[in-house]
Scaffold this motif. Structure first.
Motif, PDB file in Angstrom:
ATOM      1  N   ALA A  56      15.938  13.671 -18.150  1.00 35.29           N
ATOM      2  CA  ALA A  56      15.643  14.566 -17.263  1.00 35.29           C
ATOM      3  C   ALA A  56      14.380  15.279 -17.448  1.00 35.29           C
ATOM      4  O   ALA A  56      14.064  15.638 -18.498  1.00 35.29           O
ATOM      5  CB  ALA A  56      16.823  15.771 -17.427  1.00 35.29           C
ATOM      6  N   ALA A  57      13.338  15.233 -16.551  1.00 36.86           N
ATOM      7  CA  ALA A  57      11.990  15.782 -16.787  1.00 36.86           C
ATOM      8  C   ALA A  57      12.066  17.189 -16.550  1.00 36.86           C
ATOM      9  O   ALA A  57      13.008  17.720 -15.878  1.00 36.86           O
ATOM     10  CB  ALA A  57      11.059  14.883 -15.926  1.00 36.86           C
ATOM     11  N   SER A  58      11.014  17.726 -17.094  1.00 40.39           N
ATOM     12  CA  SER A  58      10.597  19.154 -17.006  1.00 40.39           C
ATOM     13  C   SER A  58      10.448  19.397 -15.470  1.00 40.39           C
ATOM     14  O   SER A  58       9.795  18.426 -14.628  1.00 40.39           O
ATOM     15  CB  SER A  58       9.124  19.423 -17.597  1.00 40.39           C
ATOM     16  N   PRO A  59      10.791  20.532 -14.835  1.00 41.16           N
ATOM     17  CA  PRO A  59      10.726  20.702 -13.424  1.00 41.16           C
ATOM     18  C   PRO A  59       9.316  21.208 -13.135  1.00 41.16           C
ATOM     19  O   PRO A  59       9.110  21.125 -12.176  1.00 41.16           O
ATOM     20  CB  PRO A  59      11.686  22.211 -13.447  1.00 41.16           C
ATOM     21  N   ARG A  60       8.499  21.129 -14.108  1.00 40.63           N
ATOM     22  CA  ARG A  60       6.860  21.158 -13.903  1.00 40.63           C
ATOM     23  C   ARG A  60       6.339  19.962 -13.761  1.00 40.63           C
ATOM     24  O   ARG A  60       5.287  19.661 -13.635  1.00 40.63           O
ATOM     25  CB  ARG A  60       6.158  21.844 -15.048  1.00 40.63           C
ATOM     26  N   ILE A  61       7.011  18.773 -13.790  1.00 44.41           N
ATOM     27  CA  ILE A  61       6.538  17.398 -13.509  1.00 44.41           C
ATOM     28  C   ILE A  61       7.519  16.786 -12.304  1.00 44.41           C
ATOM     29  O   ILE A  61       8.874  16.867 -12.718  1.00 44.41           O
ATOM     30  CB  ILE A  61       6.727  16.365 -14.786  1.00 44.41           C
ATOM     31  N   THR A  62       6.860  16.473 -11.170  1.00 44.97           N
ATOM     32  CA  THR A  62       7.656  15.883 -10.281  1.00 44.97           C
ATOM     33  C   THR A  62       7.002  14.283  -9.792  1.00 44.97           C
ATOM     34  O   THR A  62       5.958  14.314 -10.012  1.00 44.97           O
ATOM     35  CB  THR A  62       7.326  16.699  -8.941  1.00 44.97           C
ATOM     36  N   LEU A  63       7.903  13.490  -9.555  1.00 39.28           N
ATOM     37  CA  LEU A  63       7.704  11.970  -9.183  1.00 39.28           C
ATOM     38  C   LEU A  63       7.992  11.982  -7.583  1.00 39.28           C
ATOM     39  O   LEU A  63       8.865  12.332  -7.280  1.00 39.28           O
ATOM     40  CB  LEU A  63       8.421  11.144 -10.072  1.00 39.28           C
ATOM     41  N   HIS A  64       6.928  11.471  -7.127  1.00 34.62           N
ATOM     42  CA  HIS A  64       7.006  11.380  -5.457  1.00 34.62           C
ATOM     43  C   HIS A  64       6.424  10.117  -5.244  1.00 34.62           C
ATOM     44  O   HIS A  64       5.437   9.582  -5.412  1.00 34.62           O
ATOM     45  CB  HIS A  64       6.094  12.422  -4.914  1.00 34.62           C
ATOM     46  N   HIS A  65       7.416   9.187  -4.681  1.00 37.31           N
ATOM     47  CA  HIS A  65       7.118   7.803  -4.360  1.00 37.31           C
ATOM     48  C   HIS A  65       6.782   7.786  -2.826  1.00 37.31           C
ATOM     49  O   HIS A  65       7.359   7.999  -1.858  1.00 37.31           O
ATOM     50  CB  HIS A  65       8.552   6.981  -4.335  1.00 37.31           C
ATOM     51  N   LEU A  66       5.477   7.211  -2.819  1.00 36.46           N
ATOM     52  CA  LEU A  66       4.733   6.944  -1.478  1.00 36.46           C
ATOM     53  C   LEU A  66       5.301   5.689  -0.901  1.00 36.46           C
ATOM     54  O   LEU A  66       5.771   4.888  -1.653  1.00 36.46           O
ATOM     55  CB  LEU A  66       3.252   6.750  -1.702  1.00 36.46           C
ATOM     56  N   PRO A  67       5.552   5.756   0.478  1.00 38.24           N
ATOM     57  CA  PRO A  67       6.133   4.427   0.956  1.00 38.24           C
ATOM     58  C   PRO A  67       5.178   3.400   0.727  1.00 38.24           C
ATOM     59  O   PRO A  67       4.001   3.141   0.556  1.00 38.24           O
ATOM     60  CB  PRO A  67       6.025   4.750   2.416  1.00 38.24           C
ATOM     61  N   ASN A  68       6.080   1.781   0.511  1.00 47.55           N
ATOM     62  CA  ASN A  68       5.208   0.798   0.025  1.00 47.55           C
ATOM     63  C   ASN A  68       5.059  -0.313   1.199  1.00 47.55           C
ATOM     64  O   ASN A  68       4.808  -1.248   1.051  1.00 47.55           O
ATOM     65  CB  ASN A  68       5.712   0.255  -1.101  1.00 47.55           C
ATOM     66  N   ASP A  69       4.950   0.035   2.202  1.00 50.46           N
ATOM     67  CA  ASP A  69       4.965  -0.610   3.697  1.00 50.46           C
ATOM     68  C   ASP A  69       3.715  -0.754   4.203  1.00 50.46           C
ATOM     69  O   ASP A  69       3.538  -1.781   5.285  1.00 50.46           O
ATOM     70  CB  ASP A  69       6.077  -0.319   4.501  1.00 50.46           C
ATOM     71  N   ALA A  70       2.739  -0.355   3.382  1.00 54.17           N
ATOM     72  CA  ALA A  70       1.465  -0.653   4.001  1.00 54.17           C
ATOM     73  C   ALA A  70       0.805  -1.768   3.502  1.00 54.17           C
ATOM     74  O   ALA A  70       0.769  -2.158   2.428  1.00 54.17           O
ATOM     75  CB  ALA A  70       0.383   0.592   3.597  1.00 54.17           C
ATOM     76  N   ALA A  71       0.325  -2.548   4.497  1.00 57.85           N
ATOM     77  CA  ALA A  71      -0.156  -4.020   4.060  1.00 57.85           C
ATOM     78  C   ALA A  71      -1.748  -4.097   3.968  1.00 57.85           C
ATOM     79  O   ALA A  71      -2.306  -3.690   5.076  1.00 57.85           O
ATOM     80  CB  ALA A  71       0.260  -4.865   5.124  1.00 57.85           C
ATOM     81  N   PRO A  72      -2.334  -4.019   2.697  1.00 60.59           N
ATOM     82  CA  PRO A  72      -3.698  -4.086   2.594  1.00 60.59           C
ATOM     83  C   PRO A  72      -4.367  -5.421   3.340  1.00 60.59           C
ATOM     84  O   PRO A  72      -3.594  -6.259   3.667  1.00 60.59           O
ATOM     85  CB  PRO A  72      -3.961  -4.288   1.129  1.00 60.59           C
ATOM     86  N   PRO A  73      -5.517  -5.384   3.768  1.00 61.58           N
ATOM     87  CA  PRO A  73      -6.091  -6.228   4.317  1.00 61.58           C
ATOM     88  C   PRO A  73      -6.018  -7.547   3.494  1.00 61.58           C
ATOM     89  O   PRO A  73      -6.048  -7.457   2.380  1.00 61.58           O
ATOM     90  CB  PRO A  73      -7.792  -6.044   4.440  1.00 61.58           C
ATOM     91  N   ALA A  74      -5.932  -8.922   4.178  1.00 67.28           N
ATOM     92  CA  ALA A  74      -5.813  -9.827   3.313  1.00 67.28           C
ATOM     93  C   ALA A  74      -6.860 -10.339   2.349  1.00 67.28           C
ATOM     94  O   ALA A  74      -8.117 -10.086   2.837  1.00 67.28           O
ATOM     95  CB  ALA A  74      -5.618 -11.210   4.362  1.00 67.28           C
ATOM     96  N   GLY A  75      -6.504 -10.570   1.019  1.00 67.00           N
ATOM     97  CA  GLY A  75      -7.454 -10.745   0.083  1.00 67.00           C
ATOM     98  C   GLY A  75      -7.949  -9.539  -0.423  1.00 67.00           C
ATOM     99  O   GLY A  75      -8.964  -9.786  -1.403  1.00 67.00           O
ATOM    100  N   GLY A  76      -7.608  -8.129  -0.043  1.00 70.32           N
ATOM    101  CA  GLY A  76      -8.364  -7.235  -0.347  1.00 70.32           C
ATOM    102  C   GLY A  76      -8.156  -6.700  -1.969  1.00 70.32           C
ATOM    103  O   GLY A  76      -8.676  -6.094  -2.614  1.00 70.32           O
ATOM    104  N   GLY A  77      -6.775  -7.093  -2.359  1.00 71.42           N
ATOM    105  CA  GLY A  77      -6.495  -6.737  -3.491  1.00 71.42           C
ATOM    106  C   GLY A  77      -5.977  -5.499  -3.781  1.00 71.42           C
ATOM    107  O   GLY A  77      -5.579  -4.785  -2.879  1.00 71.42           O
ATOM    108  N   ASP A  78      -6.065  -5.096  -5.136  1.00 71.08           N
ATOM    109  CA  ASP A  78      -5.526  -3.728  -5.323  1.00 71.08           C
ATOM    110  C   ASP A  78      -6.585  -2.522  -4.864  1.00 71.08           C
ATOM    111  O   ASP A  78      -6.025  -1.530  -4.332  1.00 71.08           O
ATOM    112  CB  ASP A  78      -5.518  -3.400  -7.077  1.00 71.08           C
TER     113      ASP A  78
END
Length: 463
Positions: A56-78
């Motif tokens: 259980a983390a401190s209430p002063r630290i929050t984790l927010h997962h951004l959607p992972n469905d965005a497709a980067p341009p082919a070959g663009g990498g990280d």
């Protein structure tokens, strides 16, 4: 006062930022931190396993997962992937600001520098979290400045045997250059990162001034970014994983005499082809030493493209009869609870890939190292440990997982024997750095003071 943390995709980068967040909120009662987690389809499962395992983390630290469905341009990498997340980061910053909390700045993973633009849009300073040594930071900044300046250095065409860099006491031999910086198709990314670093208000480095005084002093006097050595940032509680149960490993270690076991472990991405595995086995057997070996199967697309997995039966890859012949002195396992093993009294030496986290853990527990770099900046780390700090011996300093070379059983036997021999000078230096690393985060320690300074600078708008 709120900080936005943006880690690079992947559980390892996220874990380091969570540890940094815990350190910061412990030092400032009014500070809150939101971690905006970017994943890809290939990293999402590992990230979720990590976040689910957190207490259980401190209430002063929050984790927010951004959607992972965005497709980067082919070959663009990280870099392209991070670029696609800018709109989502903007939305998340607005949505997740605690009531009444002033947005004070962004802390960005070293590979997320395009998010500096978003921090600028919000009118707040940005800082880099650099998870490698300060000396490596100095190397990256130096080759970029030398390339962009009058010198016009193209590191990919460097023909000298060694390069003088201000953050290093000794000239760096060419063999120690990271493979990626000598590839023309990749070097521009390093130049871009270094230029972006210079746009920020400062760089938090996972290191300790007492450990890298030459690098810290050189960076601090260069007139560039402010550098905050805030390490060691480690998860000393370790993590559960697959393979051999932790209890079984510890039970075996408990039966071994003090400081007699060589521990071999090559990181979360470290694995070898069959020929090299057999050479390691033959070298260990010939040495006659006690050993605990974390042996893992390479991914189907190569060591780094897909993460290693455990063998169902290690006997399928090891020389015939090896397990039986070494049963009294050795143990071959899959995934290893590394921090738990390094903390055990039976472990007297660590054969490592020299990833910086593993290096800091070894120094924290005072375990001598033998270096066997695999990828990324690890050859530089090896040179730092053997030639600059003089706390490690070597198996092979110039090894690269991409080279296809084989380290022979004779080299391995000689290396592990040398690792386990008493060396008064090396032990004295190791003890000194062990003390420095352990005291750094205590009240009044160098890293504790850097953390306080960073928080004060954030409170004052990054100045």
């Amino acid at each position: 006062m709120q900080l936005i943390f943006i880690p690079h995709p992947g559980a390892g980068h996220l874990a380091a930022m969570v540890e940094l967040a815990n350190l910061l909120i412990d030092r400032h009662a009014a500070l809150s931190i939101s971690l905006l987690i970017i994943t890809t389809p290939s990293t999402a499962a590992a990230v979720t396993r990590y976040t689910d395992s957190l207490p259980a983390a401190s209430p002063r630290i929050t984790l927010h997962h951004l959607p992972n469905d965005a497709a980067p341009p082919a070959g663009g990498g990280d870099f392209a992937l991070i670029e696609t997340q800018k709109p989502r980061v903007r939305e998340a910053v607005v949505r997740r600001s605690p009531d009444g909390a002033r947005l004070a700045g962004f802390v960005l993973d070293m590979f997320c520098t395009s998010m500096i633009d978003v921090a600028d849009e919000f009118g707040v300073p940005s800082f880099i979290f650099f998870t490698s040594p300060a000396s490596v930071l100095g190397f990256i900044l130096h080759i970029q400045a030398s390339h962009d300046g009058e010198e016009g250095l193209d590191i990919t065409e460097f023909e000298g045997t060694e390069l003088a860099v201000p953050s290093w006491a000794n000239p760096i031999p060419r063999w120690a250059f990271p493979n990626n910086v000598v590839k023309k198709e990749l070097i521009q990314s390093f130049y871009r990162i270094a230029r972006d670093f210079r746009r920020t208000k400062g760089i938090l480095v996972n290191s300790v001034k007492e450990l890298e005084s030459c690098a810290v002093d050189a960076l601090s006097s260069s007139g560039g970014n402010k550098v905050y050595p805030v390490g060691p940032i480690l998860n000393l509680k370790g993590a559960d994983g697959g393979g051999t149960k932790k209890e079984e490993v510890i039970e075996w270690l408990d039966r071994q005499p003090k400081s007699t076991v060589v521990f071999l472990c090559f990181g979360s991405m470290g694995a070898f082809r069959e020929e090299q595995v057999r050479e390691i086995a033959n070298g260990l057997e010939a040495s006659g030493l006690r050993f605990l070996w974390s042996l893992r199967r390479p991914g189907p697309e190569g060591t780094r493209a897909a993460g290693p997995t455990d063998y169902e039966d290690v006997g399928e890859i090891l020389p015939e009869g090896f397990v039986e012949r070494t049963a009294e002195v050795g143990r071959v396992i899959g995934w290893a609870p590394q921090t738990t093993i390094l903390a055990h009294r039976a472990v007297g030496g660590f054969v490592s890939h020299c990833g910086w986290n593993s290096t800091l853990e070894s120094l924290w527990f005072g375990v001598p190292m033998a270096t066997w770099p695999m990828y990324a900046e690890q050859k530089l780390n090896t040179f730092l440990l053997v030639n600059e700090l003089e706390v490690a011996t070597e198996i092979r300093m110039s090894y690269s997982s991409e080279s296809g070379e084989t380290v022979t059983a004779k080299e391995i036997e000689r290396g592990v024997r040398r690792l386990m021999e008493r060396d008064g000078s090396r032990e004295e230096k190791l003890k000194r750095f062990n003390d420095g690393v352990r005291k750094a985060l205590m009240d009044g320690g160098s890293s504790s003071s850097s953390i306080t300074e960073f928080i004060e600078d954030v409170r004052n708008g990054g100045t």
